[in-house]
Design an enzyme around this catalytic site. Sequence first.
Site, PDB file in Angstrom:
ATOM      1  N   ARG A 148      -5.532  96.800 132.501  1.00 10.52           N
ATOM      2  CA  ARG A 148      -5.769  95.721 133.472  1.00 10.52           C
ATOM      3  C   ARG A 148      -4.893  95.846 134.715  1.00 10.52           C
ATOM      4  O   ARG A 148      -4.487  94.832 135.284  1.00 10.52           O
ATOM      5  CB  ARG A 148      -5.527  94.339 132.839  1.00 10.52           C
ATOM      6  CG  ARG A 148      -6.526  93.976 131.768  1.00 10.52           C
ATOM      7  CD  ARG A 148      -7.767  93.397 132.376  1.00 10.52           C
ATOM      8  NE  ARG A 148      -8.844  93.396 131.393  1.00 10.52           N
ATOM      9  CZ  ARG A 148      -9.403  92.318 130.884  1.00 10.52           C
ATOM     10  NH1 ARG A 148      -9.009  91.145 131.279  1.00 10.52           N
ATOM     11  NH2 ARG A 148     -10.369  92.432 130.019  1.00 10.52           N
TER      12      ARG A 148
ATOM     13  N   ARG B  20      -6.452  90.416 138.344  1.00  7.34           N
ATOM     14  CA  ARG B  20      -6.012  89.222 139.061  1.00  7.34           C
ATOM     15  C   ARG B  20      -4.553  89.196 139.464  1.00  7.34           C
ATOM     16  O   ARG B  20      -4.154  88.351 140.250  1.00  7.34           O
ATOM     17  CB  ARG B  20      -6.371  87.972 138.238  1.00  7.34           C
ATOM     18  CG  ARG B  20      -7.861  87.682 138.288  1.00  7.34           C
ATOM     19  CD  ARG B  20      -8.243  86.609 137.320  1.00  7.34           C
ATOM     20  NE  ARG B  20      -7.988  87.058 135.957  1.00  7.34           N
ATOM     21  CZ  ARG B  20      -8.089  86.284 134.888  1.00  7.34           C
ATOM     22  NH1 ARG B  20      -8.394  85.014 135.021  1.00  7.34           N
ATOM     23  NH2 ARG B  20      -7.854  86.774 133.689  1.00  7.34           N
TER      24      ARG B  20
ATOM     25  N   ARG C  45     -12.711  89.364 144.807  1.00  6.37           N
ATOM     26  CA  ARG C  45     -13.360  88.437 143.875  1.00  6.37           C
ATOM     27  C   ARG C  45     -13.737  87.106 144.518  1.00  6.37           C
ATOM     28  O   ARG C  45     -14.576  86.384 143.992  1.00  6.37           O
ATOM     29  CB  ARG C  45     -12.477  88.232 142.651  1.00  6.37           C
ATOM     30  CG  ARG C  45     -12.482  89.405 141.684  1.00  6.37           C
ATOM     31  CD  ARG C  45     -13.711  89.427 140.787  1.00  6.37           C
ATOM     32  NE  ARG C  45     -13.571  88.408 139.743  1.00  6.37           N
ATOM     33  CZ  ARG C  45     -14.208  87.259 139.724  1.00  6.37           C
ATOM     34  NH1 ARG C  45     -15.053  86.955 140.679  1.00  6.37           N
ATOM     35  NH2 ARG C  45     -14.008  86.411 138.756  1.00  6.37           N
TER      36      ARG C  45
ATOM     37  N   ASP D 160     -16.518  96.554 132.862  1.00  5.69           N
ATOM     38  CA  ASP D 160     -16.164  95.669 131.752  1.00  5.69           C
ATOM     39  C   ASP D 160     -16.870  96.174 130.509  1.00  5.69           C
ATOM     40  O   ASP D 160     -17.928  96.815 130.607  1.00  5.69           O
ATOM     41  CB  ASP D 160     -16.558  94.215 132.030  1.00  5.69           C
ATOM     42  CG  ASP D 160     -15.881  93.277 131.033  1.00  5.69           C
ATOM     43  OD1 ASP D 160     -14.731  92.881 131.277  1.00  5.69           O
ATOM     44  OD2 ASP D 160     -16.476  92.993 129.976  1.00  5.69           O
TER      45      ASP D 160
ATOM     46  N   TYR E 244     -18.433  89.737 120.494  1.00  6.43           N
ATOM     47  CA  TYR E 244     -19.037  88.936 121.584  1.00  6.43           C
ATOM     48  C   TYR E 244     -20.506  88.669 121.319  1.00  6.43           C
ATOM     49  O   TYR E 244     -21.007  87.566 121.557  1.00  6.43           O
ATOM     50  CB  TYR E 244     -18.849  89.643 122.931  1.00  6.43           C
ATOM     51  CG  TYR E 244     -17.413  89.650 123.383  1.00  6.43           C
ATOM     52  CD1 TYR E 244     -16.810  88.481 123.838  1.00  6.43           C
ATOM     53  CD2 TYR E 244     -16.647  90.800 123.333  1.00  6.43           C
ATOM     54  CE1 TYR E 244     -15.472  88.480 124.235  1.00  6.43           C
ATOM     55  CE2 TYR E 244     -15.317  90.808 123.725  1.00  6.43           C
ATOM     56  CZ  TYR E 244     -14.736  89.637 124.171  1.00  6.43           C
ATOM     57  OH  TYR E 244     -13.422  89.632 124.548  1.00  6.43           O
TER      58      TYR E 244
HETATM   59  O1  1CP Z   1      -7.803  97.648 135.398  1.00  4.19           O
HETATM   60  C1  1CP Z   1      -8.523  97.261 134.456  1.00  4.19           C
HETATM   61  O2  1CP Z   1      -8.241  97.529 133.279  1.00  4.19           O
HETATM   62  C2  1CP Z   1      -9.695  96.395 134.787  1.00  4.19           C
HETATM   63  C3  1CP Z   1     -11.010  96.861 134.241  1.00  4.19           C
HETATM   64  C4  1CP Z   1     -11.432  96.096 132.996  1.00  4.19           C
HETATM   65  C5  1CP Z   1     -11.318  96.539 131.665  1.00  4.19           C
HETATM   66  C6  1CP Z   1     -10.682  97.820 131.144  1.00  4.19           C
HETATM   67  C7  1CP Z   1     -12.066  94.826 132.971  1.00  4.19           C
HETATM   68  C8  1CP Z   1     -12.407  93.960 134.132  1.00  4.19           C
HETATM   69  N1  1CP Z   1     -12.382  94.534 131.673  1.00  4.19           N
HETATM   70  C9  1CP Z   1     -11.926  95.540 130.850  1.00  4.19           C
HETATM   71  C10 1CP Z   1     -12.102  95.669 129.406  1.00  4.19           C
HETATM   72  C11 1CP Z   1     -12.312  94.444 128.589  1.00  4.19           C
HETATM   73  N2  1CP Z   1     -13.116  93.366 128.855  1.00  4.19           N
HETATM   74  C12 1CP Z   1     -11.760  94.267 127.299  1.00  4.19           C
HETATM   75  C13 1CP Z   1     -10.897  95.271 126.596  1.00  4.19           C
HETATM   76  C14 1CP Z   1      -9.518  95.262 127.152  1.00  4.19           C
HETATM   77  C15 1CP Z   1      -8.617  94.174 126.688  1.00  4.19           C
HETATM   78  O3  1CP Z   1      -8.419  94.035 125.471  1.00  4.19           O
HETATM   79  O4  1CP Z   1      -8.069  93.489 127.562  1.00  4.19           O
HETATM   80  C16 1CP Z   1     -12.194  93.029 126.811  1.00  4.19           C
HETATM   81  C17 1CP Z   1     -11.862  92.407 125.483  1.00  4.19           C
HETATM   82  C18 1CP Z   1     -13.060  92.470 127.794  1.00  4.19           C
HETATM   83  C19 1CP Z   1     -13.810  91.186 127.730  1.00  4.19           C
HETATM   84  C20 1CP Z   1     -13.407  90.281 128.832  1.00  4.19           C
HETATM   85  N3  1CP Z   1     -13.850  90.406 130.120  1.00  4.19           N
HETATM   86  C21 1CP Z   1     -12.459  89.228 128.791  1.00  4.19           C
HETATM   87  C22 1CP Z   1     -11.689  88.782 127.552  1.00  4.19           C
HETATM   88  C23 1CP Z   1     -12.264  87.537 126.968  1.00  4.19           C
HETATM   89  C24 1CP Z   1     -11.640  87.180 125.618  1.00  4.19           C
HETATM   90  O5  1CP Z   1     -12.299  87.406 124.589  1.00  4.19           O
HETATM   91  O6  1CP Z   1     -10.505  86.686 125.616  1.00  4.19           O
HETATM   92  C25 1CP Z   1     -12.368  88.697 130.091  1.00  4.19           C
HETATM   93  C26 1CP Z   1     -11.508  87.569 130.554  1.00  4.19           C
HETATM   94  C27 1CP Z   1     -13.249  89.455 130.921  1.00  4.19           C
HETATM   95  C28 1CP Z   1     -13.435  89.352 132.384  1.00  4.19           C
HETATM   96  C29 1CP Z   1     -12.746  90.428 133.132  1.00  4.19           C
HETATM   97  N4  1CP Z   1     -13.108  91.757 133.070  1.00  4.19           N
HETATM   98  C30 1CP Z   1     -12.300  92.491 133.898  1.00  4.19           C
HETATM   99  C31 1CP Z   1     -11.355  91.598 134.508  1.00  4.19           C
HETATM  100  C32 1CP Z   1     -10.276  91.995 135.486  1.00  4.19           C
HETATM  101  C33 1CP Z   1     -11.642  90.312 134.011  1.00  4.19           C
HETATM  102  C34 1CP Z   1     -10.858  89.051 134.390  1.00  4.19           C
HETATM  103  C35 1CP Z   1     -11.653  88.030 135.090  1.00  4.19           C
HETATM  104  C36 1CP Z   1     -11.984  88.183 136.559  1.00  4.19           C
HETATM  105  O7  1CP Z   1     -11.428  88.929 137.375  1.00  4.19           O
HETATM  106  O8  1CP Z   1     -12.851  87.391 136.929  1.00  4.19           O
END
Ligand code: 1CP
Length: 340
Positions: free
Chosen positions: A24, A28, A37, A73, A148
């Site tokens: 990540r 954010r 965003r 994602d 999910y």
């Molecule tokens: O630099 C990076 O790593 C960003 C790229 C990235 C990656 C590798 C994003 C963008 N998502 C992911 C993988 C991801 N998505 C995982 C595996 C990694 C981890 O364990 O953190 C998971 C579980 C998700 C699912 C997901 N997408 C969640 C988690 C929800 C939960 O179950 O708690 C969330 C909040 C998202 C949205 C998301 N995807 C990515 C970002 C930066 C975000 C945050 C929200 C946003 O910017 O609006």
Amino acid sequence: MRDDLFLRACKGAVTDRVPVWFMRQAGRSLPEYRAVRERHTILQVCRTPELAAEVTLQPVRRLGVDAAILFSDIVVPLQAMGVELDIAPGVGPVIASPIRSARDADRLRPLVPEEGVPFVLETVSALVEQLDVPLVGFAGAPFTLASYLVEGRPSRDHARTKALMLSDPPTWHKLMDRLSEAILACLRAQVRAGAAAVQLFDSWAGSLGPREYAAHVAPAVTRILSGLEDMGVPRIHFGVGTGELLELMAGTGTDVMGIDWRVPLSRARARLGDDVVLQGNLDPALCLAPFEVVRDKAQEVLAETGGRRHVFNLGHGVLPETDPDTLARLVDVVHEWRVR
Ligand code: 1CP
């Protein structure tokens, strides 16, 4: 590529410095990401190669990390398999019609990456032209994606997912088969497009006990990781709260094992032996502490491995509240530390 320190370390070579990147790292915590965003939803960013490439590059420019991670994602390939979903602000992935029966699982179409996620492959190709560090491609692992699909949204206990696994094995195995086939295709396509390493995120596998993991999840993960072997890129495997599963997870055919902050790396090394490279594992919450604390704790993590067969990372993703300057200074601390 200017610098392959990260790839050399992933392959187990002894390097003079320890490579570092952050899960990540795009996201954010960066004001330039939040600016993008404000104008686009996360799925729009994922589906638009210029935007996805830009936010992938942001942390590389600002932090000096040794690897980039593709901005996408884990749910993006699911859309291309016919799943109607959204990523809701402040929530995460939300699935319109959760999968809870064999008939539901039959709705999942096979994934042909060039047709279903061409924008991901275009992003990878564009990035490889621009980056001077290796690009890590990624996908969600079958259990985490299934959590999910079955729950319909983020969940703490994954209760319906586990209930389906144990009460309807044929449906569960159909789900694991379809997902693992799609994930393998997606990762192979990312590597063909230029990704130099891949990470399989089984973020929520730690909610399972070892027996359930071994019987109902490990075979699908093994199919994915062994299906990548001929491509010759490092395979990184990561989950949270997986202390009790480490041997099983490493046994699926992984080159680099991601360790969360709950397991000291010296203990992970003793348990997994020398053949696997370790990735981790500073507690992301510590990055909110004064920098002296961050520095001391990072040096403690490095001392756990002596910097050998180690890729420095956090134990999970960067928290949104993190000051990017802390991350940039942390990169310097890791780079200044000399392998023992
Ligand atoms: O630099 C990076 O790593 C960003 C790229 C990235 C990656 C590798 C994003 C963008 N998502 C992911 C993988 C991801 N998505 C995982 C595996 C990694 C981890 O364990 O953190 C998971 C579980 C998700 C699912 C997901 N997408 C969640 C988690 C929800 C939960 O179950 O708690 C969330 C909040 C998202 C949205 C998301 N995807 C990515 C970002 C930066 C975000 C945050 C929200 C946003 O910017 O609006």
